[in-house]
Design an enzyme around this catalytic site. Structure first.
Site, PDB file in Angstrom:
ATOM      1  CE  LYS A  51       8.423  34.455 -27.415  1.00 19.13           C
ATOM      2  NZ  LYS A  51       9.649  34.809 -26.711  1.00 19.13           N
ATOM      3  CG  HIS A 104      65.821  22.602  -3.223  1.00 18.15           C
ATOM      4  ND1 HIS A 104      64.733  23.094  -2.541  1.00 18.15           N
ATOM      5  CD2 HIS A 104      66.063  21.353  -2.734  1.00 18.15           C
ATOM      6  CE1 HIS A 104      64.319  22.184  -1.686  1.00 18.15           C
ATOM      7  NE2 HIS A 104      65.114  21.112  -1.776  1.00 18.15           N
ATOM      8  N   PRO A 105      63.382  23.606  -5.413  1.00 18.75           N
ATOM      9  CG  PRO A 105      61.674  22.033  -5.638  1.00 18.75           C
ATOM     10  CD  PRO A 105      63.143  22.151  -5.386  1.00 18.75           C
ATOM     11  CB  SER A 144      10.198  29.876 -29.172  1.00 14.57           C
ATOM     12  OG  SER A 144       9.287  28.927 -28.642  1.00 14.57           O
ATOM     13  CB  THR A 194       9.573  57.925 -14.248  1.00  9.13           C
ATOM     14  OG1 THR A 194       8.283  58.546 -14.318  1.00  9.13           O
ATOM     15  CG2 THR A 194      10.611  58.844 -14.889  1.00  9.13           C
ATOM     16  CG  HIS A 195       7.597  55.271 -10.841  1.00  7.83           C
ATOM     17  ND1 HIS A 195       7.959  54.826  -9.591  1.00  7.83           N
ATOM     18  CD2 HIS A 195       7.821  56.605 -10.848  1.00  7.83           C
ATOM     19  CE1 HIS A 195       8.377  55.852  -8.855  1.00  7.83           C
ATOM     20  NE2 HIS A 195       8.313  56.944  -9.608  1.00  7.83           N
ATOM     21  CD  GLU A 222      16.661  36.429 -22.463  1.00  6.80           C
ATOM     22  OE1 GLU A 222      17.166  35.348 -22.851  1.00  6.80           O
ATOM     23  OE2 GLU A 222      15.486  36.751 -22.704  1.00  6.80           O
ATOM     24  CG  ASN A 238      52.032  33.064   4.635  1.00  2.00           C
ATOM     25  OD1 ASN A 238      51.490  32.140   4.048  1.00  2.00           O
ATOM     26  ND2 ASN A 238      52.384  32.990   5.908  1.00  2.00           N
ATOM     27  CB  THR A 290      51.080  26.787   1.202  1.00  3.93           C
ATOM     28  OG1 THR A 290      51.057  27.893   2.105  1.00  3.93           O
ATOM     29  CG2 THR A 290      52.401  26.054   1.317  1.00  3.93           C
TER      30      THR A 290
END
Length: 502
Positions: free
Chosen positions: A361, A166-167, A355, A224-225, A368, A178, A123
């Site tokens: 590096k 008027h507002p 780094s 895999t794994h 990331e 709402n 509101t």
């Protein structure tokens, strides 16, 4: 006093910045909610302006405004035209529409100081929009309004009663916070997803597809794994990532679909009190034409006012997009690990020193960054889901501002992260062909190709012996005369292992 003015609303007098377009209710909200210092996302401010523009246009078409110039002061109650019987409320409609357009175009963003963590229905921000648009409309209509008079008579206390624009009576005509605020949320999120997120995901998918095509014949070992598996091509691996991002485009489109029903027209509780029966439908049609997104009036306004399930569904799709982006960025990060002591199967473009202590590096910083953005989206999904479940009681959800902030932040993060990842990482990827192919012959999983010829148990024994001895599967098979050279070369051809064979 030259920097301030005083206005009066239904609760009394309020001191305001002299040149602010917003009014007493906005100022009260600024003072009541010193919570985060974060204001509404600009996308939502623009959406509020567009909803107000559509509402004003529909009210004009429905005859709820008069074309005549407004009187200088408010007429007595008996003389006020009946808006529901065609004569309309006096208002400078062209100025009102122009002010709404400025809000939608981002020209009034600095006039929205209310904190995100405010009244749960939004509101405060709806009234912020109403006040800003009304004051700007009066300025555009060249009325010597209260803002102009205050420049000359700073100490004079003005009220809202004599306002020709008027507002509440004009900007908010036929509306309630709402139904306006959730409509603006749906509008802002749908437009942002379509215009920013979907193109970013498409670019990411296309770049990955291009790399996949370039590297379709580069042999490497599958994993895999995180353990050695049978050979694949680098193109196949990257192609799988391209498909992930391509499906993300579809999920983003589905997120837009979840937002197409708009609550506008339900007003306070879903009954549509104080609005025209055609108002909601016409506003939705106008917004659909304006944005090119097929918005429709809610099938059931009681559901549309009280629940934000569509927003929860929308963000659920964004969550899945975030999972895919995280997975792709993380896989690229792993494949580029090294350069000498990791996989080093692809080479990342060098964006910045990696780094402050280790010279030379270079880190996978774009990967990331994308992963962190995705992680934030996963957190936002918890916020949106909780607010959807816990915030809706009876005829209203009271957690909407924070839901809107979370959804729009997620769209922004995903779009920006996908664009940066594509431009500064994926586009510069190079295949390390030597590293990819060198690992294939050494893999113990080459024994898998022997299983149809010698059986699982014997193939497993060969793999264990090869590992213990440091020999390759091919060397061990030749030493033991497991198969003829011709059979062995055919069975252990890594290219044959990358697709089904009859």
């Amino acid at each position: 006093m030259a920097n301030f003015r005083t206005e009066r609303d239904s609760m009394g007098e309020v001191r305001l910045p002299a040149r602010a377009y917003y009014g007493p209710q906005t100022q009260r909200a600024v003072e009541n909610f010193p919570i985060s210092g974060r204001t509404l996302p600009p996308e939502l401010i623009h959406a509020l302006g567009l909803v107000k523009w559509a509402a004003a246009g529909v009210n004009r078409d429905l005859g709820r405004f008069s074309d005549a110039a407004p009187p200088p002061v408010a007429p007595p109650p008996s003389a006020v035209p009946n808006a529901l019987h065609g004569r309309g409320r006096p208002c400078y409609i062209d100025a009102l529409l122009a002010a709404c357009r400025e809000g939608a175009d981002g020209k009034l963003d600095d006039q929205f100081p209310v904190d995100v963590f405010q009244t749960g229905s939004g509101t405060s921000s709806n009234m912020n929009a109403n006040e800003v648009i009304a004051n700007r409309a009066m300025e555009l209509s060249e009325i010597r309004d209260q803002r102009s008079e205050i420049r000359d008579q700073r100490s004079e206390i003005r009220d809202q009663k004599s306002r020709p624009i008027h507002p509440n009576d004009h900007v908010n005509l036929g509306q309630s916070s709402n139904d306006v605020f959730p409509t603006a949320i749906h509008l802002a999120a749908a437009v942002a997803i379509r215009e920013r997120l979907i193109p970013a995901l498409e670019r990411c998918a296309k770049m990955l597809s291009r790399k996949a095509a370039e590297w379709q014949d580069v042999l490497k070992i599958g994993r895999t794994h995180l353990a050695d598996a049978v050979p694949i091509t680098l193109g196949q691996e990257i192609g799988g990532m391209a498909r992930q991002m391509d499906r993300s485009v579809g999920r983003a489109a589905a997120a837009v679909d979840a937002l197409l029903e708009l609550p506008i027209g339900g007003t306070a509780v879903g009954t549509g009190i104080n609005t025209h029966p055609e108002f909601g439908r016409r506003v939705c049609e106008l917004l659909a034409r304006e944005t090119g997104i097929p918005f429709v009036e809610a099938v059931d306004h009681f559901e549309a006012n009280s629940q934000r399930d569509g927003l929860v569904e929308c963000h659920g799709q964004l969550r899945t997009v975030a999972v895919s982006l995280f997975a792709v960025a993380n896989s690229i990060r792993w494949l580029a690990s090294g350069p000498r002591c990791g996989f080093s199967e692809i080479k990342l473009p060098e964006c910045q020193p990696g780094s402050s202590i280790m010279p030379g590096k270079v880190n996978p910083v774009l990967c990331e960054s994308a992963m962190q953005a995705a992680a934030r989206v996963l957190g936002n999904d918890q916020t949106v889901a909780f607010c959807g479940a816990a915030g809706g009681q009876f005829q209203l959800n009271v957690m909407m501002p924070v839901m809107a902030d979370a959804v729009l932040e997620s769209v922004r993060l995903l779009a920006n992260a996908a664009n940066a990842f594509t431009d500064f990482c994926l586009s510069g990827l190079e295949a390390n062909v030597e590293a990819c192919e060198a690992a294939v012959e050494k893999s113990l999983s080459m024994a898998t190709a022997l299983t149809p010829l010698i059986g699982y148990e014997q193939a497993a024994a060969l793999a264990k012996e090869a590992f213990a001895s440091g020999k390759t599967i091919r060397q061990l098979c030749r030493e033991k005369n497991v198969l003829s050279d011709e059979q062995l070369d055919e069975a252990l051809d890594p290219h044959r292992m990358t697709a089904p064979r009859r």
